[in-house]
Enzyme design. Structure first.
Site, PDB file in Angstrom:
ATOM      1  N   SER A 179      -8.017  -1.269  -0.325  1.00 23.79           N
ATOM      2  CA  SER A 179      -7.238  -2.089  -1.247  1.00 23.79           C
ATOM      3  C   SER A 179      -7.248  -3.525  -0.740  1.00 23.79           C
ATOM      4  CB  SER A 179      -5.808  -1.543  -1.310  1.00 23.79           C
ATOM      5  OG  SER A 179      -4.964  -2.440  -1.991  1.00 23.79           O
TER       6      SER A 179
ATOM      7  N   LYS B 170     -10.700  -1.619  -4.382  1.00 27.06           N
ATOM      8  CA  LYS B 170      -9.606  -1.943  -5.308  1.00 27.06           C
ATOM      9  C   LYS B 170      -9.215  -3.391  -5.069  1.00 27.06           C
ATOM     10  CE  LYS B 170      -4.707  -0.693  -4.826  1.00 27.06           C
ATOM     11  NZ  LYS B 170      -3.832   0.471  -4.572  1.00 27.06           N
TER      12      LYS B 170
ATOM     13  N   LYS C 218      -6.593  -6.482  -6.031  1.00 24.58           N
ATOM     14  CA  LYS C 218      -5.293  -6.807  -6.632  1.00 24.58           C
ATOM     15  C   LYS C 218      -5.500  -7.904  -7.675  1.00 24.58           C
ATOM     16  CE  LYS C 218      -2.538  -4.246  -4.005  1.00 24.58           C
ATOM     17  NZ  LYS C 218      -1.595  -3.233  -4.505  1.00 24.58           N
TER      18      LYS C 218
ATOM     19  N   ASP D 243      -5.475  -3.335  -9.282  1.00 24.54           N
ATOM     20  CA  ASP D 243      -4.059  -2.953  -9.197  1.00 24.54           C
ATOM     21  C   ASP D 243      -3.217  -4.184  -9.523  1.00 24.54           C
ATOM     22  OD1 ASP D 243      -1.573  -1.906  -8.644  1.00 24.54           O
ATOM     23  OD2 ASP D 243      -1.994  -1.388  -6.543  1.00 24.54           O
TER      24      ASP D 243
ATOM     25  N   GLU E 105      -4.692   0.183 -12.216  1.00 21.41           N
ATOM     26  CA  GLU E 105      -3.488   0.750 -11.595  1.00 21.41           C
ATOM     27  C   GLU E 105      -2.239  -0.058 -11.967  1.00 21.41           C
ATOM     28  OE1 GLU E 105      -4.119   1.370  -7.415  1.00 21.41           O
ATOM     29  OE2 GLU E 105      -1.984   1.661  -6.977  1.00 21.41           O
TER      30      GLU E 105
ATOM     31  N   ASP F 105       1.258   4.179 -10.347  1.00 22.07           N
ATOM     32  CA  ASP F 105       1.715   4.172  -8.950  1.00 22.07           C
ATOM     33  C   ASP F 105       3.251   4.090  -9.002  1.00 22.07           C
ATOM     34  OD1 ASP F 105       2.494   3.398  -6.370  1.00 22.07           O
ATOM     35  OD2 ASP F 105       0.983   1.870  -6.106  1.00 22.07           O
TER      36      ASP F 105
ATOM     37  N   LYS G 110       1.865   8.754  -3.345  1.00 24.87           N
ATOM     38  CA  LYS G 110       2.287   8.280  -2.023  1.00 24.87           C
ATOM     39  C   LYS G 110       3.427   9.163  -1.559  1.00 24.87           C
ATOM     40  CE  LYS G 110       1.063   3.423  -2.825  1.00 24.87           C
ATOM     41  NZ  LYS G 110       1.598   2.059  -3.073  1.00 24.87           N
TER      42      LYS G 110
ATOM     43  N   GLY H 247      -1.598   3.935  -0.259  1.00 23.83           N
ATOM     44  CA  GLY H 247      -1.221   3.505   1.091  1.00 23.83           C
ATOM     45  C   GLY H 247      -0.157   2.434   1.039  1.00 23.83           C
TER      46      GLY H 247
END
Ligand code: OSB
Ligand code: MG
Length: 368
Positions: free
Chosen positions: A135, A161, A163, A188, A213, A238, A262, A290
């Site tokens: 990420s 991934k 952001k 995400d 995400e 998430d 998670k 994570g």
């Protein structure tokens, strides 16, 4: 096992990079570490609550209070038959899932160590290695984003991934996709968009993302289902998923086709296993998210990802990506995007007490 003592430590480990998301920036990993002691064994759990309530309503301070006042007293001096027994005792404590999950994880590790089996095996995990992605936080420019992706692709990660936030989305993804036409890629948003500002998300359909995400509000399901109707790219949730009942609702509404699980966000392994059942019944793929964990939380994430429903690469990157030094050995390290699952008892890593002592800011010992 009779729980003889629980030790709660406030730990701070310097991060090798600043991690920026749409909700904030982190320069150091500060967290609570739970040690549950019985019969000469120690079980370890990491609380993933952050300093401020920007990803989740829980914070390190709220978790410390929930653990020391309400959760740890439930087990101190008590003879527990197994770790799921804690789930039943803690049922009347509402919310505070990260606090609950940290103690539950410590107890799962403790019981597995005492049984001499790996926690992964104990849970029904079937893998000896897990596929991992990485990420990547928001970078100041498009060029820095592509460069950061390049560095991590070179390290063998199986999925990248990136952001995003309004204003830093389509340009980033277009540039990354142009440089890496076949890369398994996701984004995400950490809840940074609304249905009204979702235009760029619709534009992302052009780039063959595996999923988007958590685009919308952290507690929303209904708007996500509406957005799903406008997208060909699957939505992965998430923040919105705190329980198996959230997962069932999200799936039946059509709010997501993929789930990020998670351990802390859902309150422990018991709930992870219930989400795993819900997802299996509807064929929804899972992956393990994570929270920039130390080696303890990272080893727990590896155990989670060994479950058969975890079919997509997760965010459990190598410990050395985050920290110069970690509190466990061996350090969880991926090679060619594969993270080996430790075979030893419990989470399969040992806490280095000397290193831990150097990173510990406060210690609270709670004897039975
Ligand atoms: O949204 O998945 C997230 C980190 C902190 C809080 C939320 C998230 C993240 C990450 C980092 O994406 C995952 C990791 O490298 O541990
Ligand atoms: Mg996320």
């Amino acid at each position: 096992m009779r729980i003889e003592k629980v030790v709660l430590r406030l730990v701070e480990m310097p991060l090798k990079f600043r991690f920026r998301t749409s909700f904030g920036e982190t320069a150091a990993k500060r967290f609570l570490l739970v040690e549950a002691v019985s019969e000469g064994f120690s079980g370890w759990g990491e609380c993933v609550a952050e300093d401020g309530p920007f990803y989740s309503p829980e914070t390190t301070d709220s978790a410390r209070s929930a653990l020391s006042r309400f959760l740890i007293p439930l087990v101190l001096g008590r003879d527990l038959a197994d770790a799921p027994a804690f789930d039943r005792l803690a049922e009347r404590v509402r919310g505070n899932r990260m606090a609950k999950g940290a103690l539950e994880a410590a107890l799962r590790d403790l019981f597995a160590r005492a049984d001499g089996v790996s926690l992964a095996r104990n849970l029904g995990g079937t893998r000896t290695a897990i596929e991992v992605g990485v990420s990547l936080g928001l970078q100041p420019t498009v060029e820095a984003t592509v460069e950061n992706v390049r560095r991590h692709v070179a390290q063998g990660y199986r999925r990248i991934k990136v952001k995003i936030e309004p204003g830093s989305d389509v340009d980033r993804v277009a540039a990354v996709r142009e440089a890496f036409p076949d890369l398994p890629l996701t984004v995400d948003a950490n809840a940074a968009y609304t249905l009204e500002t979702a235009g760029p998300l619709v534009a992302l359909d052009a780039f063959g993302l595996d999923y988007i995400e958590q685009p919308l509000h952290h507690e929303d399901l209904v708007d996500h289902a509406r957005l799903a109707g406008r997208l060909s790219t699957p939505i992965c949730l998430d923040e919105s998923i705190r329980s198996a009942s959230d997962a069932a609702a999200a799936i039946s509404l059509g709010a997501c086709r993929v789930l990020n699980v998670k351990l802390g966000r859902v309150g422990g392994y018991g709930e992870v296993l219930r989400i795993h059942e819900v997802a299996a019944a509807s064929g929804v793929p899972l992956w393990c998210g994570g929270m920039l964990e130390s080696g303890v939380g990272r080893a727990h994430n590896i155990a989670v990802a060994t479950l058969p429903g975890f079919t997509k690469p997760g965010d459990t990157a190598s410990s050395s990506r985050y920290f110069d030094e970690d509190i466990v050995e061996p350090r969880p390290e991926a090679a060619d995007g594969l993270m080996p699952v430790p075979g030893g008892p419990g989470i399969g890593v040992e806490v280095r007490r000397d290193v831990l002592a150097r990173f510990t800011l406060e210690t609270l010992e709670l004897p039975a």
